[in-house]
Design an enzyme around this catalytic site. Structure first.
Site, PDB file in Angstrom:
ATOM      1  CE  LYS A   1      -1.240   2.485   3.254  1.00 21.08           C
ATOM      2  NZ  LYS A   1      -1.662   3.073   4.544  1.00 21.08           N
TER       3      LYS A   1
ATOM      4  CG  ASP B   1      -6.964   3.535   2.680  1.00 16.87           C
ATOM      5  OD1 ASP B   1      -7.969   3.132   2.045  1.00 16.87           O
ATOM      6  OD2 ASP B   1      -6.811   4.731   2.993  1.00 16.87           O
TER       7      ASP B   1
END
Length: 204
Positions: free
Chosen positions: A116, A134
């Site tokens: 991420k 996320d």
């Protein structure tokens, strides 16, 4: 359905962007690492202190780790995050001439940097088409039926990339984050005013 989602996100967030404050490449990398399990607003408060005291990557690489830990303490897991900041700064100085590399493998090899974080850095610094998943992106994707309830983040990322055009990935990421942060919240989402509630599994 995809067009409806895209149109509504564009209506809400036409100028979406990363809400983490940064002026230099390494500042974004460190800010994203620090943002784990806390809010961007809180990270911005801490990084303003951190980057004001250590004005470049070289001074940051020579910082006292305990001082870094003290600075990032309000963000939680301060011992780990303080060490991450110190180690990332040293890796950048010693291996990359103080510059954040445009390379996923290199980024993910740094402490505290997962897929991420690498996606956020690659898309924002180097315009690499990415979708960083996320908690907000995950929640919204599942509620809108873009992913299944038990999908892991990498599965969600893959599904989103299949459903949306590559040239929209980076913008879409920011829009989904903001939509999840301010509209489709974990608690008390604003369903009554949402134009996507007719396709939302949570609302139904």
């Amino acid at each position: 359905m995809i067009n409806k989602i895209e149109d509504y996100l564009m209506e809400l967030y036409p100028d979406s962007r990363c809400e983490l404050n940064y002026n230099k490449d390494y500042e974004l990398l460190i800010a994203v690492v620090l943002s784990a399990q806390t809010t961007d607003k809180r990270v911005n408060m801490i990084t303003s202190i951190l980057f004001d005291k250590y004005k470049d990557i070289y001074s940051l690489s020579k910082a006292d780790v305990n001082d870094l830990i003290d600075i990032v303490r309000p963000l939680g897991t301060a011992s780990r995050k303080g060490v991450f900041v110190y180690e990332i700064a040293n890796i950048l100085v010693n291996q990359y001439n103080g510059v954040v590399p445009n390379n996923r493998k290199a980024l993910e090899g740094m402490p505290g940097v997962g897929r991420k974080t690498a996606n956020v850095v690659l898309s924002n610094l180097f315009d690499v088409p990415c979708i960083a998943v996320d908690t907000h992106v995950s929640r919204v994707s599942k509620r809108l039926g873009l992913a299944k309830a038990n999908d892991e983040v990498e599965v969600i990322e893959t599904k989103l990339k299949r459903k949306f055009d590559r040239n929209k990935w980076t913008r879409l990421h920011h829009q989904l984050v903001l939509f999840g942060r301010y509209n489709c919240k974990a608690k008390n989402p604003d369903c009554s005013n949402c134009k996507l509630k007719d396709i939302c599994k949570y609302y139904k």
